[in-house]
Scaffold this active site. Structure first.
Site, PDB file in Angstrom:
ATOM      1  CB  THR A  75      -0.916  -0.015   1.244  1.00  0.00           C
ATOM      2  OG1 THR A  75      -1.757  -1.158   1.136  1.00  0.00           O
ATOM      3  CG2 THR A  75      -1.772   1.218   1.343  1.00  0.00           C
ATOM      4  CG  ASP A  78      -1.728  -6.785  -2.310  1.00  0.00           C
ATOM      5  OD1 ASP A  78      -2.619  -5.938  -2.320  1.00  0.00           O
ATOM      6  OD2 ASP A  78      -1.546  -7.562  -1.356  1.00  0.00           O
ATOM      7  CB  SER A  79       2.734  -7.922   1.013  1.00  0.00           C
ATOM      8  OG  SER A  79       1.669  -7.935   1.923  1.00  0.00           O
ATOM      9  CB  SER A  80      -1.922 -10.951  -0.405  1.00  0.00           C
ATOM     10  OG  SER A  80      -2.239 -10.048  -1.423  1.00  0.00           O
ATOM     11  CB  THR A  82       0.627  -4.109   6.347  1.00  0.00           C
ATOM     12  OG1 THR A  82      -0.639  -4.063   5.692  1.00  0.00           O
ATOM     13  CG2 THR A  82       1.233  -2.727   6.402  1.00  0.00           C
ATOM     14  CG  ASP A  83      -2.531  -7.656   3.508  1.00  0.00           C
ATOM     15  OD1 ASP A  83      -2.900  -7.022   4.518  1.00  0.00           O
ATOM     16  OD2 ASP A  83      -3.097  -7.572   2.405  1.00  0.00           O
TER      17      ASP A  83
HETATM   18  N1  ASN Z   1      -2.743  -5.415   0.624  1.00  0.00           N
HETATM   19  C1  ASN Z   1      -1.686  -4.565   1.067  1.00  0.00           C
HETATM   20  C2  ASN Z   1      -0.397  -5.380   1.005  1.00  0.00           C
HETATM   21  O1  ASN Z   1      -0.126  -6.129   1.906  1.00  0.00           O
HETATM   22  C3  ASN Z   1      -1.982  -4.062   2.441  1.00  0.00           C
HETATM   23  C4  ASN Z   1      -1.041  -2.993   2.939  1.00  0.00           C
HETATM   24  O2  ASN Z   1       0.074  -2.864   2.532  1.00  0.00           O
HETATM   25  N2  ASN Z   1      -1.501  -2.179   3.881  1.00  0.00           N
HETATM   26  O3  ASN Z   1       0.331  -5.282   0.048  1.00  0.00           O
END
Ligand code: ASN
Length: 568
Positions: free
Chosen positions: A31, A105-107, A137-138
């Site tokens: 994000t 996206d870290s997912s 953050t994920d």
């Molecule tokens: N979906 C985002 C990620 O993990 C969430 C984030 O970064 N806040 O890439």
């Protein structure tokens, strides 16, 4: 008038003389770098110009400089770097951003992405003082846990951060998270993989995401923050772990991701557990149990798990609770232990899973993996007998530091040990008025046992003194080859700027020795031109053999630096 001008001039000189630390920012996505699109937030390239160059706290508006950095595969890139304004520690932080392609996206990150980050750090280890990894953050806590195991004998800070809202949004947490981590990375020698979020720095393998929407998205439930950023930044030096083997930094990249994670719930059926344990090629399972390590009392369940352990599957018991540890306190937990399930103490699921993936890739026996899984290797778990050291009642820092200084000078190992006793290894990172750590002092004296001892107690080889030199440079300049050898073995290296300086000193020495030869009635050379010391060439990063030979004769600058071709 004149006095005011002198004062102003010397203030300007003082400001200009501030040291610079260098930080490589590795942008993986998340994000923090996203922008709005008709499909919702998507990762966007050009973070340095779009988000950092326009903010005065990240850009002092000095002309951007180009820095060379290497990708994970060793390809050389020229990157634009910016510099922060002068910090309250009288330093500036120069940084550049290396963006991964594609930004994720870290997912979607996995073991391949972890390796890419690890090798990028390795390939730039000598050119930068610290590393920031910007990440979604994920799965941030998974990546920080994985890297904490993969980066072996890490001697420099690696800090992961991200944000809950993009930096391009007016109200965001990205600016604070990035600035806080940059300031810690640029000033504090915390040689661990850390996760920074919402003003707190956590050990990377202790953190977990606890909130999907708040800015306070992470916690470290079983280990206090290693540092907290407020008006002052306070670091818990007593908690910080350091490499204490005299070995260089390396990447352990073999990972075996044939693992799964299963959460026990009321009424779970043995056949469900059996279904997971019979997955093709499964080698490890993280079992998230109730409370202190319990599961429904059902003999069939225990026998399914016991049978899998006998087949060689490593099953690790961790708690579903946010805080606390599993233990054989209740009958079902004891039965699990008897069946061969490993107690994971207070490991987070993220740390348990990534540690298992890393250990399975190391070609160890089942017994070795089980043993290592329940012991702390990177500070990731609290072993039951371990008591955390608190130091509010210590004797004043400076007194201990000066005792240590005298003991180093006198080569008195027993006194050194006495001062460092009671886990006061944090003293090793303290600096004197000239920014010298105890290791700088040890590097400047001839008793290499003292140096070896401090290294084995975890002293960092990477801290720079006020003149921006590490203990290796100081040892080379003072002319102690054994100290140089030891420091290099422990991962010390010269920065390209130091090689440049060495080359300049060489030119100066040649000029002055030529002029003294022509002036000398017996045609002699400069006094200590032959007292050079061999420091292998540092100019090339990993995988680059060979190098230049820059012999620098000392001439009023100590005995001199001699860099010589060597594969480092
Ligand atoms: N979906 C985002 C990620 O993990 C969430 C984030 O970064 N806040 O890439």
């Amino acid at each position: 008038m004149v006095t005011a001008k002198i004062r102003r001039d010397s203030f300007v000189q003082y400001e200009e003389a501030a040291a610079e630390s260098r930080v490589l920012i590795i942008m993986t996505g998340g994000t923090i770098c996203m922008r709005r699109s008709p499909d919702g937030y998507v990762p966007a390239e050009g973070f340095l110009d779009a988000c950092l160059a326009i903010r005065p706290s990240f850009n002092d508006m000095s002309p951007p400089k180009e820095l060379t950095a290497r990708t994970d595969s060793g390809e050389e890139l020229t990157l634009k770097s910016l510099r922060t304004p002068l910090t309250s520690y009288h330093k500036r932080i120069r940084y550049c951003v290396m963006e991964f392609n594609p930004l994720l996206d870290s997912s979607s990150i996995n073991a391949k992405g972890w390796k890419k980050i690890a090798w990028t750090i390795y390939n730039n280890y000598k050119e930068f003082d610290a590393f920031l990894v910007l990440h979604g953050t994920d799965s941030l806590a998974y990546t920080s846990s994985a890297l904490s195991f993969m980066l072996h004998n890490l001697g420099k800070p690696v800090i992961l951060t991200g944000s809950q809202t993009p930096m391009t949004e007016l109200q965001n947490d990205a600016t604070d998270n990035l600035l806080g981590s940059l300031l810690i990375a640029g000033h504090f020698m915390i040689p661990e993989v850390c996760l920074f979020f919402n003003h707190e720095l956590y050990r990377g393998n202790r953190a977990t995401k606890v909130n999907a929407t708040a800015f306070a998205a992470f916690q470290s439930p079983n280990c206090p923050p290693l540092a907290t950023v407020g008006i002052n930044t306070t670091a818990r030096w007593d908690l910080i772990t350091r490499p204490n083997a005299i070995e260089r930094f390396s990447v352990e990249e073999n990972l075996d991701a044939h693992v799964a994670c299963l959460r026990i719930f009321p009424g779970i059926l043995p056949e469900m557990v059996e279904g997971v344990l019979n997955l093709k090629n499964l080698k490890g399972l993280v079992l998230e149990t109730f409370g202190a390590g319990n599961l429904p009392e059902d003999e069939r369940l225990i026998s399914v798990l016991g049978e899998a352990c006998r087949r060689g599957i490593i099953i690790v018991n961790v708690t579903q609770c946010l805080t606390g540890t599993v233990s054989p306190l209740y009958a079902p937990g004891t039965a699990l232990g008897r069946a061969g399930v490993v107690f994971g103490h207070d490991l987070t699921s993220e740390a348990a899973l990534t540690k298992l993936i890393w250990l399975l890739g190391k070609n160890l026996t089942d017994t070795q993996i089980r043993f290592q899984m329940s012991h702390s290797l990177r500070g990731e778990l609290t072993e039951q007998s371990q008591t955390l050291f608190e130091h509010p009642g210590l004797t004043p820092k400076m007194e201990s530091l000066s005792r240590l200084g005298y003991a180093i000078r006198d080569g008195d190992l027993e006194e050194i040990e006495r001062v460092l006793a009671a886990q006061r290894e944090w003293l090793l990172n303290e600096v004197d008025y000239a920014g010298r750590t105890p290791l700088h002092h040890a590097a400047m004296q001839g008793n290499s046992d003292v140096l070896r001892h401090l290294l084995s107690r975890g002293a960092s080889v990477h801290i720079r003194n006020r003149e921006n030199h590490t203990p290796l440079y100081v040892a080379a300049d003072a002319g102690y080859p054994e100290n140089v050898r030891l420091l290099r073995e422990a991962g010390g290296h010269l920065h390209p700027d130091e090689l440049e300086l060495a080359a300049m000193l060489k030119q100066k020495a040649i000029r002055s020795s030529t002029s003294s030869m022509s002036n000398s009635p017996v045609g002699g050379s400069s006094s200590n031109a032959d007292a050079t010391l061999k420091v292998p060439d540092e100019k090339h990063g990993a995988g680059h053999a060979g190098g230049s030979k820059i012999a620098v004769a000392g001439n009023g600058v100590g005995k001199g630096i001699d860099t010589e071709a060597a594969d480092c």
